[in-house]
Scaffold this motif. Sequence first.
Motif, PDB file in Angstrom:
ATOM      1  N   GLU A  79       0.838  -1.208   0.000  1.00 33.43           N
ATOM      2  CA  GLU A  79       0.000   0.000   0.000  1.00 33.43           C
ATOM      3  C   GLU A  79       0.870   1.256   0.000  1.00 33.43           C
ATOM      4  O   GLU A  79       0.580   2.224  -0.713  1.00 33.43           O
ATOM      5  CB  GLU A  79      -0.925  -0.010   1.220  1.00 33.43           C
ATOM      6  CG  GLU A  79      -1.992  -1.102   1.183  1.00 33.43           C
ATOM      7  CD  GLU A  79      -2.882  -1.060   2.410  1.00 33.43           C
ATOM      8  OE1 GLU A  79      -2.693  -0.152   3.257  1.00 33.43           O
ATOM      9  OE2 GLU A  79      -3.765  -1.926   2.526  1.00 33.43           O
ATOM     10  N   ASP A  80       1.926   1.243   0.803  1.00 35.25           N
ATOM     11  CA  ASP A  80       2.833   2.396   0.844  1.00 35.25           C
ATOM     12  C   ASP A  80       3.488   2.631  -0.518  1.00 35.25           C
ATOM     13  O   ASP A  80       3.685   3.774  -0.936  1.00 35.25           O
ATOM     14  CB  ASP A  80       3.916   2.180   1.906  1.00 35.25           C
ATOM     15  CG  ASP A  80       3.374   2.248   3.317  1.00 35.25           C
ATOM     16  OD1 ASP A  80       2.267   2.790   3.502  1.00 35.25           O
ATOM     17  OD2 ASP A  80       4.042   1.732   4.245  1.00 35.25           O
ATOM     18  N   LEU A  81       3.847   1.544  -1.191  1.00 35.40           N
ATOM     19  CA  LEU A  81       4.459   1.661  -2.516  1.00 35.40           C
ATOM     20  C   LEU A  81       3.508   2.331  -3.496  1.00 35.40           C
ATOM     21  O   LEU A  81       3.895   3.244  -4.243  1.00 35.40           O
ATOM     22  CB  LEU A  81       4.851   0.278  -3.033  1.00 35.40           C
ATOM     23  CG  LEU A  81       5.363   0.235  -4.480  1.00 35.40           C
ATOM     24  CD1 LEU A  81       6.717   0.938  -4.577  1.00 35.40           C
ATOM     25  CD2 LEU A  81       5.465  -1.195  -4.984  1.00 35.40           C
ATOM     26  N   PHE A  82       2.258   1.893  -3.500  1.00 35.89           N
ATOM     27  CA  PHE A  82       1.282   2.479  -4.423  1.00 35.89           C
ATOM     28  C   PHE A  82       1.056   3.958  -4.124  1.00 35.89           C
ATOM     29  O   PHE A  82       0.894   4.773  -5.048  1.00 35.89           O
ATOM     30  CB  PHE A  82      -0.042   1.713  -4.340  1.00 35.89           C
ATOM     31  CG  PHE A  82       0.023   0.310  -4.870  1.00 35.89           C
ATOM     32  CD1 PHE A  82       0.965  -0.049  -5.813  1.00 35.89           C
ATOM     33  CD2 PHE A  82      -0.861  -0.662  -4.420  1.00 35.89           C
ATOM     34  CE1 PHE A  82       1.030  -1.344  -6.310  1.00 35.89           C
ATOM     35  CE2 PHE A  82      -0.808  -1.960  -4.913  1.00 35.89           C
ATOM     36  CZ  PHE A  82       0.141  -2.303  -5.860  1.00 35.89           C
ATOM     37  N   LYS A  83       1.055   4.329  -2.852  1.00 39.31           N
ATOM     38  CA  LYS A  83       0.917   5.747  -2.489  1.00 39.31           C
ATOM     39  C   LYS A  83       2.145   6.529  -2.959  1.00 39.31           C
ATOM     40  O   LYS A  83       2.021   7.651  -3.464  1.00 39.31           O
ATOM     41  CB  LYS A  83       0.749   5.892  -0.976  1.00 39.31           C
ATOM     42  CG  LYS A  83      -0.574   5.351  -0.441  1.00 39.31           C
ATOM     43  CD  LYS A  83      -0.631   5.458   1.077  1.00 39.31           C
ATOM     44  CE  LYS A  83      -1.940   4.883   1.612  1.00 39.31           C
ATOM     45  NZ  LYS A  83      -1.986   4.929   3.106  1.00 39.31           N
ATOM     46  N   LEU A  84       3.304   5.918  -2.787  1.00 37.84           N
ATOM     47  CA  LEU A  84       4.545   6.564  -3.203  1.00 37.84           C
ATOM     48  C   LEU A  84       4.559   6.844  -4.695  1.00 37.84           C
ATOM     49  O   LEU A  84       5.044   7.875  -5.157  1.00 37.84           O
ATOM     50  CB  LEU A  84       5.728   5.659  -2.828  1.00 37.84           C
ATOM     51  CG  LEU A  84       7.142   6.169  -3.082  1.00 37.84           C
ATOM     52  CD1 LEU A  84       7.429   7.372  -2.206  1.00 37.84           C
ATOM     53  CD2 LEU A  84       8.148   5.068  -2.832  1.00 37.84           C
ATOM     54  N   LEU A  85       3.978   5.927  -5.463  1.00 41.41           N
ATOM     55  CA  LEU A  85       3.955   6.054  -6.918  1.00 41.41           C
ATOM     56  C   LEU A  85       2.720   6.796  -7.429  1.00 41.41           C
ATOM     57  O   LEU A  85       2.513   6.919  -8.632  1.00 41.41           O
ATOM     58  CB  LEU A  85       4.008   4.664  -7.557  1.00 41.41           C
ATOM     59  CG  LEU A  85       5.260   3.830  -7.249  1.00 41.41           C
ATOM     60  CD1 LEU A  85       5.143   2.452  -7.862  1.00 41.41           C
ATOM     61  CD2 LEU A  85       6.510   4.527  -7.751  1.00 41.41           C
ATOM     62  N   ASN A  86       1.891   7.287  -6.506  1.00 43.17           N
ATOM     63  CA  ASN A  86       0.667   8.009  -6.875  1.00 43.17           C
ATOM     64  C   ASN A  86      -0.273   7.162  -7.741  1.00 43.17           C
ATOM     65  O   ASN A  86      -0.917   7.677  -8.661  1.00 43.17           O
ATOM     66  CB  ASN A  86       1.005   9.313  -7.612  1.00 43.17           C
ATOM     67  CG  ASN A  86       1.552  10.384  -6.678  1.00 43.17           C
ATOM     68  OD1 ASN A  86       1.249  10.400  -5.487  1.00 43.17           O
ATOM     69  ND2 ASN A  86       2.403  11.252  -7.206  1.00 43.17           N
ATOM     70  N   PHE A  87      -0.330   5.875  -7.455  1.00 45.54           N
ATOM     71  CA  PHE A  87      -1.260   5.007  -8.176  1.00 45.54           C
ATOM     72  C   PHE A  87      -2.685   5.355  -7.771  1.00 45.54           C
ATOM     73  O   PHE A  87      -2.999   5.431  -6.586  1.00 45.54           O
ATOM     74  CB  PHE A  87      -0.998   3.538  -7.831  1.00 45.54           C
ATOM     75  CG  PHE A  87       0.056   2.882  -8.680  1.00 45.54           C
ATOM     76  CD1 PHE A  87       0.993   3.621  -9.388  1.00 45.54           C
ATOM     77  CD2 PHE A  87       0.126   1.499  -8.761  1.00 45.54           C
ATOM     78  CE1 PHE A  87       1.971   3.012 -10.156  1.00 45.54           C
ATOM     79  CE2 PHE A  87       1.097   0.872  -9.523  1.00 45.54           C
ATOM     80  CZ  PHE A  87       2.021   1.630 -10.228  1.00 45.54           C
ATOM     81  N   GLU A  88      -3.556   5.544  -8.755  1.00 47.23           N
ATOM     82  CA  GLU A  88      -4.970   5.672  -8.463  1.00 47.23           C
ATOM     83  C   GLU A  88      -5.500   4.321  -8.014  1.00 47.23           C
ATOM     84  O   GLU A  88      -4.890   3.271  -8.264  1.00 47.23           O
ATOM     85  CB  GLU A  88      -5.730   6.161  -9.701  1.00 47.23           C
ATOM     86  CG  GLU A  88      -5.323   7.553 -10.148  1.00 47.23           C
ATOM     87  CD  GLU A  88      -6.070   7.993 -11.391  1.00 47.23           C
ATOM     88  OE1 GLU A  88      -6.813   7.152 -11.953  1.00 47.23           O
ATOM     89  OE2 GLU A  88      -5.916   9.154 -11.798  1.00 47.23           O
ATOM     90  N   LYS A  89      -6.664   4.320  -7.366  1.00 46.47           N
ATOM     91  CA  LYS A  89      -7.195   3.079  -6.800  1.00 46.47           C
ATOM     92  C   LYS A  89      -7.361   1.998  -7.861  1.00 46.47           C
ATOM     93  O   LYS A  89      -7.029   0.830  -7.632  1.00 46.47           O
ATOM     94  CB  LYS A  89      -8.530   3.334  -6.109  1.00 46.47           C
ATOM     95  CG  LYS A  89      -9.087   2.110  -5.382  1.00 46.47           C
ATOM     96  CD  LYS A  89     -10.389   2.418  -4.679  1.00 46.47           C
ATOM     97  CE  LYS A  89     -10.877   1.230  -3.865  1.00 46.47           C
ATOM     98  NZ  LYS A  89     -11.030  -0.012  -4.639  1.00 46.47           N
ATOM     99  N   GLY A  90      -7.848   2.384  -9.032  1.00 46.36           N
ATOM    100  CA  GLY A  90      -8.059   1.402 -10.086  1.00 46.36           C
ATOM    101  C   GLY A  90      -6.763   0.749 -10.529  1.00 46.36           C
ATOM    102  O   GLY A  90      -6.707  -0.466 -10.745  1.00 46.36           O
ATOM    103  N   LYS A  91      -5.715   1.543 -10.653  1.00 37.25           N
ATOM    104  CA  LYS A  91      -4.431   0.993 -11.086  1.00 37.25           C
ATOM    105  C   LYS A  91      -3.810   0.128  -9.997  1.00 37.25           C
ATOM    106  O   LYS A  91      -3.236  -0.931 -10.279  1.00 37.25           O
ATOM    107  CB  LYS A  91      -3.479   2.123 -11.458  1.00 37.25           C
ATOM    108  CG  LYS A  91      -2.180   1.619 -12.075  1.00 37.25           C
ATOM    109  CD  LYS A  91      -1.384   2.735 -12.721  1.00 37.25           C
ATOM    110  CE  LYS A  91      -0.176   2.192 -13.468  1.00 37.25           C
ATOM    111  NZ  LYS A  91       0.587   3.232 -14.160  1.00 37.25           N
TER     112      LYS A  91
END
Length: 370
Positions: free
Chosen positions: A293-305
């Motif tokens: 989850e932290d990685l996705f936040k770091l990369l600014n991933f939208e929820k769908g991605k």
Amino acid sequence: REPSGVAGAMSAGVALGAGLVIGGRRGGRMRVLAQRRRASQPLSGNMTEPLRKLQECLDSAVEAEASGEDLEAIAKAEEQAKAVVLLSKNGFQYFGKAVQAEKKVYTAQDMKTEQIDATILLTTEDTVAGVRNRLLSFFAISSAGLAIGFPSLRPLVLSSSAAILASLLVDLLLSQGALQSLIFDTLARVANGDYANRVTQAEAARFLVAYLIGVLPKGYSLSAVDALTRFTSTAIQAGCVFCNAQLSKEIQSNSLSSNSVDKLVCTKLAGVAQEYLMFQRAESGSVNLEEIEDLFKLLNFEKGKADGETRWAIVNVIRLLRRYEKVHTELAKAMERNAPVGECISIIERFAPECDESVATIAEEGEVFA
């Protein structure tokens, strides 16, 4: 194909990156013992020369990390180990060569077709977290009760509480919570008789999946006590340790590739996926899920991605673990008896050819990731 928002997000999150690297290395450069011993167990007498060379290189890579050497020194040691595995004449045929799931969007129906309940898989009842929360709650309630019920003890209660909190803070700052991990992990094994086996099965899955998708394991431990004894350093915590210096470099240079993201997420998910397959629910691995989850936040991933990446990784990992079930069984047995990493790799190479390499594909076409 690069993750969106990498450049902007990375500059703000380099410090977080150390906790996201494959294998969960969280920094910490404090030696526990003055004498450094080799990180691996004694080599088996029937090891081939390539395996012996690989084991020596892996030992050097682990020792470089445990000793607190800089990233370049660790990377150099890891590259030497990778060179041994990648040299065709050495016979490491399955490193990074497993057939993986097609990279596409997997729908809820696709997950059902794969017989995977992603909600259950991603919901862990972490034993260590449960023990920690119960102890902290007991401490807070007891302290409050003593302070209220016995006013004369209030100064002692307050000073004791402050001392404990200060100790916890020092542990976090100097050894990244190694003392807390040691205490809570030990108590978790007392509270849950099945916990040790679950950890073994989960770490064997992480080791196996990582090797099959091209991430080289360089060490492992199955408990906090084991990690401290084996590595004699708080720089390496319990679990599998991987050759991840290149990933750390990508994070520091704001150039984390989509391929690295795929490998990281799959390796992090492998443990909870194995528990899901064997026990229908995970009781460890919550830290790995939080780091994803932290990685996705770091990369600014939208929820769908983020959901799309997670579902693909789940399908990929579950297929690999089902296909190589026999390999996992033998690998877990070897890790339980503390076999050297080289021997664990030889087990993968020996039993993998017996597994069915065919990959079940989902009939429906999906949208390819951007």
